[in-house]
Design a protein around this motif. Structure first.
Motif, mmCIF file in Angstrom:
data_model
loop_
_atom_site.group_PDB
_atom_site.id
_atom_site.type_symbol
_atom_site.label_atom_id
_atom_site.label_comp_id
_atom_site.label_asym_id
_atom_site.label_seq_id
_atom_site.Cartn_x
_atom_site.Cartn_y
_atom_site.Cartn_z
ATOM 1 N N MET A 47 0.816 -1.207 0.000
ATOM 2 C CA MET A 47 0.000 0.000 0.000
ATOM 3 C C MET A 47 0.856 1.265 0.000
ATOM 4 N N ALA A 48 2.159 1.130 0.166
ATOM 5 C CA ALA A 48 3.049 2.290 0.109
ATOM 6 C C ALA A 48 3.563 2.526 -1.307
ATOM 7 N N SER A 49 3.165 1.697 -2.240
ATOM 8 C CA SER A 49 3.662 1.835 -3.612
ATOM 9 C C SER A 49 2.977 3.004 -4.316
ATOM 10 N N SER A 50 3.642 3.527 -5.327
ATOM 11 C CA SER A 50 3.065 4.635 -6.090
ATOM 12 C C SER A 50 1.818 4.185 -6.844
ATOM 13 N N TRP A 51 1.771 2.911 -7.265
ATOM 14 C CA TRP A 51 0.601 2.366 -7.963
ATOM 15 C C TRP A 51 -0.642 2.488 -7.084
ATOM 16 N N TRP A 52 -0.532 2.044 -5.822
ATOM 17 C CA TRP A 52 -1.666 2.097 -4.899
ATOM 18 C C TRP A 52 -2.053 3.545 -4.611
ATOM 19 N N LYS A 53 -1.066 4.401 -4.399
ATOM 20 C CA LYS A 53 -1.354 5.806 -4.107
ATOM 21 C C LYS A 53 -2.087 6.467 -5.270
ATOM 22 N N GLN A 54 -1.737 6.114 -6.507
ATOM 23 C CA GLN A 54 -2.429 6.664 -7.669
ATOM 24 C C GLN A 54 -3.892 6.226 -7.691
ATOM 25 N N ILE A 55 -4.153 4.985 -7.336
ATOM 26 C CA ILE A 55 -5.534 4.493 -7.292
ATOM 27 C C ILE A 55 -6.338 5.270 -6.252
ATOM 28 N N ILE A 56 -5.783 5.439 -5.079
ATOM 29 C CA ILE A 56 -6.483 6.166 -4.013
ATOM 30 C C ILE A 56 -6.714 7.620 -4.420
ATOM 31 N N HIS A 57 -5.696 8.248 -4.998
ATOM 32 C CA HIS A 57 -5.853 9.652 -5.417
ATOM 33 C C HIS A 57 -6.891 9.792 -6.526
ATOM 34 N N SER A 58 -6.967 8.817 -7.419
ATOM 35 C CA SER A 58 -7.936 8.900 -8.520
ATOM 36 C C SER A 58 -9.379 8.768 -8.024
ATOM 37 N N THR A 59 -9.584 8.160 -6.871
ATOM 38 C CA THR A 59 -10.932 8.034 -6.313
ATOM 39 C C THR A 59 -11.345 9.265 -5.505
ATOM 40 N N GLY A 60 -10.394 10.186 -5.305
ATOM 41 C CA GLY A 60 -10.703 11.392 -4.540
ATOM 42 C C GLY A 60 -10.436 11.262 -3.054
#
Length: 180
Positions: free
Chosen positions: A1-14
């Motif tokens: 969950m610390a990966s940039s991939w996961w962070k991008q998913i969370i950011h894209s959901t708002g």
């Protein structure tokens, strides 16, 4: 969950401001599940076992090493911003319309967290490894955790110097508040 991939998913959901909080909640939940439903993989046939008599030097040494390790965990929590480590400060700042608290940190602080995401882990390694009797299940847990830390961190002397400076600053502030 610390990966940039996961962070991008969370950011894209708002819900980008919740990234750290979700990470902490998921980690806590995973640890709670492991603690509640831990089953030994093998009968406890020790890998190593030292006779530790109450009051012996080895007994004192084990106690002292564990006590120092847990005190270091506490010191790191006090030195670093605990509310930010837990993700609470990010949510609070977002509600107030302020920029992320990370932007208010020094370059050294941001550099440290690029190298070392889990500041409490080193002390926990000592707690896992420094025991008089090591069984196979604990050995697997300690080995897996050690590999995770070795592969995920790249601390250097600049990071250590920054942590030492921050600890000394907090210690000085603590003593000044006691003298008042």
């Amino acid at each position: 969950m610390a990966s940039s991939w996961w962070k991008q998913i969370i950011h894209s959901t708002g819900f980008g401001v919740l990234t750290r909080s979700l990470y902490v909640i998921a980690t806590s939940l995973a640890l709670q599940i492991v603690c509640n439903w831990w089953q030994p993989l093998f009968p406890c046939s020790p890998i190593w076992q030292f006779q530790v008599l109450p009051g012996s030097f080895l007994s004192f040494l084990c106690f002292a090493v564990h006590a120092i390790s847990w005190l270091l965990v506490l010191a790191v929590c006090l030195t670093l911003d605990y509310a930010e480590l837990m993700g609470v400060k990010q949510v609070y700042y977002s509600i107030l319309g302020l920029p992320s608290p990370l932007y208010q940190k020094s370059e050294e602080h941001r550099r440290l967290f690029q190298h070392f995401r889990h500041p409490l882990s080193s002390s926990l390694l000592v707690v896992l490894w420094f025991i008089p009797m090591m069984c196979w299940d604990r050995f697997l847990l300690a080995s897996g955790f050690t590999l995770y830390l070795l592969l995920g961190h790249s601390l250097d002397t600049e990071d250590y110097d920054y942590l030492k400076e921050q600890y000394e600053l907090k210690e000085e502030q603590l003593w000044q508040s006691r003298l008042r």
